[in-house]
Scaffold this motif. Structure first.
Motif, PDB file in Angstrom:
ATOM      1  N   LYS A 197       4.126   1.469  -4.507  1.00 60.49           N
ATOM      2  CA  LYS A 197       5.133   0.923  -5.420  1.00 60.49           C
ATOM      3  C   LYS A 197       4.547   0.602  -6.801  1.00 60.49           C
ATOM      4  CE  LYS A 197       6.042  -2.643  -2.752  1.00 60.49           C
ATOM      5  NZ  LYS A 197       5.010  -2.425  -1.729  1.00 60.49           N
ATOM      6  N   SER A 198       3.447  -0.153  -6.800  1.00 57.76           N
ATOM      7  CA  SER A 198       2.839  -0.546  -8.082  1.00 57.76           C
ATOM      8  C   SER A 198       2.346   0.676  -8.839  1.00 57.76           C
ATOM      9  CB  SER A 198       1.652  -1.482  -7.858  1.00 57.76           C
ATOM     10  OG  SER A 198       2.094  -2.693  -7.334  1.00 57.76           O
ATOM     11  N   THR A 199       1.773   1.610  -8.121  1.00 61.74           N
ATOM     12  CA  THR A 199       1.260   2.825  -8.762  1.00 61.74           C
ATOM     13  C   THR A 199       2.403   3.575  -9.440  1.00 61.74           C
ATOM     14  OG1 THR A 199      -0.494   2.962  -7.112  1.00 61.74           O
ATOM     15  CG2 THR A 199      -0.026   4.967  -8.374  1.00 61.74           C
ATOM     16  N   GLY A 219       0.797  -1.224   0.000  1.00 66.50           N
ATOM     17  CA  GLY A 219       0.000   0.000   0.000  1.00 66.50           C
ATOM     18  C   GLY A 219       0.828   1.271   0.000  1.00 66.50           C
TER      19      GLY A 219
HETATM   20  P1  ADP Z   1       1.937  -1.138  -3.274  1.00 70.77           P
HETATM   21  O1  ADP Z   1       2.284  -1.559  -4.656  1.00 70.77           O
HETATM   22  O2  ADP Z   1       3.077  -0.546  -2.528  1.00 70.77           O
HETATM   23  O3  ADP Z   1       1.253  -2.212  -2.489  1.00 70.77           O
HETATM   24  P2  ADP Z   1      -0.164   0.418  -4.535  1.00 70.77           P
HETATM   25  O4  ADP Z   1       0.484   1.311  -5.510  1.00 70.77           O
HETATM   26  O5  ADP Z   1      -0.790  -0.833  -5.055  1.00 70.77           O
HETATM   27  O6  ADP Z   1       0.878   0.064  -3.385  1.00 70.77           O
HETATM   28  O7  ADP Z   1      -1.276   1.204  -3.747  1.00 70.77           O
HETATM   29  C1  ADP Z   1      -1.080   2.496  -3.194  1.00 70.77           C
HETATM   30  C2  ADP Z   1      -2.416   2.986  -2.639  1.00 70.77           C
HETATM   31  O8  ADP Z   1      -3.322   3.214  -3.717  1.00 70.77           O
HETATM   32  C3  ADP Z   1      -3.103   1.990  -1.718  1.00 70.77           C
HETATM   33  O9  ADP Z   1      -3.750   2.736  -0.724  1.00 70.77           O
HETATM   34  C4  ADP Z   1      -4.071   1.296  -2.599  1.00 70.77           C
HETATM   35  O10 ADP Z   1      -5.183   0.831  -1.859  1.00 70.77           O
HETATM   36  C5  ADP Z   1      -4.474   2.395  -3.562  1.00 70.77           C
HETATM   37  N1  ADP Z   1      -4.832   1.866  -4.906  1.00 70.77           N
HETATM   38  C6  ADP Z   1      -4.035   1.113  -5.696  1.00 70.77           C
HETATM   39  N2  ADP Z   1      -4.638   0.848  -6.866  1.00 70.77           N
HETATM   40  C7  ADP Z   1      -5.863   1.462  -6.812  1.00 70.77           C
HETATM   41  C8  ADP Z   1      -6.952   1.571  -7.720  1.00 70.77           C
HETATM   42  N3  ADP Z   1      -6.932   1.008  -8.927  1.00 70.77           N
HETATM   43  N4  ADP Z   1      -8.029   2.286  -7.310  1.00 70.77           N
HETATM   44  C9  ADP Z   1      -8.067   2.867  -6.101  1.00 70.77           C
HETATM   45  N5  ADP Z   1      -7.063   2.806  -5.206  1.00 70.77           N
HETATM   46  C10 ADP Z   1      -5.977   2.110  -5.553  1.00 70.77           C
END
Ligand code: ADP
Ligand code: ADP
Length: 234
Positions: free
Chosen positions: A47-49, A44
């Protein structure tokens, strides 16, 4: 030279509830050509974002330039998609053709290349992931989990990307499979100079491989430095 330049990136996903969440806040980051960069942090942390932004698949506010392309422009995001290879978690789900050979050939076949060039690329990619000719006719679904992962990676390599964006590419593999995949990416970066961005929640996995580590925490860059610096500070 710089391959990725990010200045003051902010990204807020469209809120499903009134509680709006900023996934990325004030991110500044540059990556040099040929670098192996790890992005780590808890679940959360964004990273993925961040990886999706670098791939031109998510659009935030601020400056994002990848391989000289300003990604605020849609036409540049389209150009970038031909230069980056993106490997998501569990990439074997990206397999879908009847044979391993055709699966790896799928990307190059959509690139207006000669059939000789397609064949050269497919064979070279399968060699890099150590899948021999005896595997070419097999259904990708008949392969083991580790082999399926390698097959999916070969499909990306056959497109000869300049930049690899990897989101937990070893998730779900056993320790030996993880080691093999990490060795492969390290070699691709070191020998072929492919700029590599690896997202992982596993510090140990990246500790001795990355040139530089960026640690995210709650959507912000919390620390950045070479692995020794980061892990010494804990
Ligand atoms: P990580 O890869 O570090 O686990 P993410 O980038 O997946 O983190 O997520 C960062 C934040 O954005 C988190 O709070 C997650 O719940 C939120 N999030 C990720 N993808 C989405 C999405 N498609 N819609 C809404 N919120 C999202
Ligand atoms: P397509 O399925 O796109 O028609 P082809 O069957 O014509 O592809 O294969 C093109 C080339 O790729 C062949 O000349 C061959 O060298 C190689 N190739 C395809 N499938 C295999 C395979 N199962 N084993 C070894 N080489 C293969």
């Amino acid at each position: 030279s710089k391959v990725i330049e990010i200045e003051n990136l902010q990204l807020t996903y469209a809120p499903k509830t009134s509680l709006q969440r900023q996934a990325l806040q004030n991110i500044n980051l540059t990556v040099e050509s040929g670098e192996f960069r790890a992005i780590i942090g808890p679940q959360g942390s964004g990273k993925s974002t961040l990886l999706q932004v670098m791939a031109g698949l998510e659009l935030g506010l601020g400056k994002v330039v990848v391989d000289g392309l300003d990604l605020s422009q849609k036409k540049n995001r389209r150009i970038l998609w031909q230069r980056v290879g993106v490997i998501f978690q569990q990439p074997e789900r990206q397999l879908f053709e009847d044979s391993l050979y055709n699966d790896v050939a799928y990307g190059p076949k959509n690139m207006a290349l000669t059939s000789e060039e397609i064949e050269r690329r497919v064979k070279a990619a399968l060699k890099k992931v150590k899948l021999g000719e005896e595997y070419y006719p097999l259904s990708p679904f008949k392969l083991s989990g580790g082999q399926q992962r390698r097959a999916a990676i070969a499909g990306i390599l056959a497109m000869e990307p300049k930049i690899l964006l990897l989101d937990e590419p070893t998730a779900g593999l056993d320790p030996r499979g993880r080691q093999e995949i990490m060795n492969l990416f390290t070699e691709l970066c070191r020998k072929q100079g492919i700029t590599t961005i690896l997202v992982s929640h596993d510090m140990e996995e990246v500790a001795h491989r990355a040139d530089k580590v960026t640690v995210l925490h709650k959507g912000k860059v919390f620390m950045e430095g070479c692995p020794q610096e980061i892990f010494a500070r804990g």
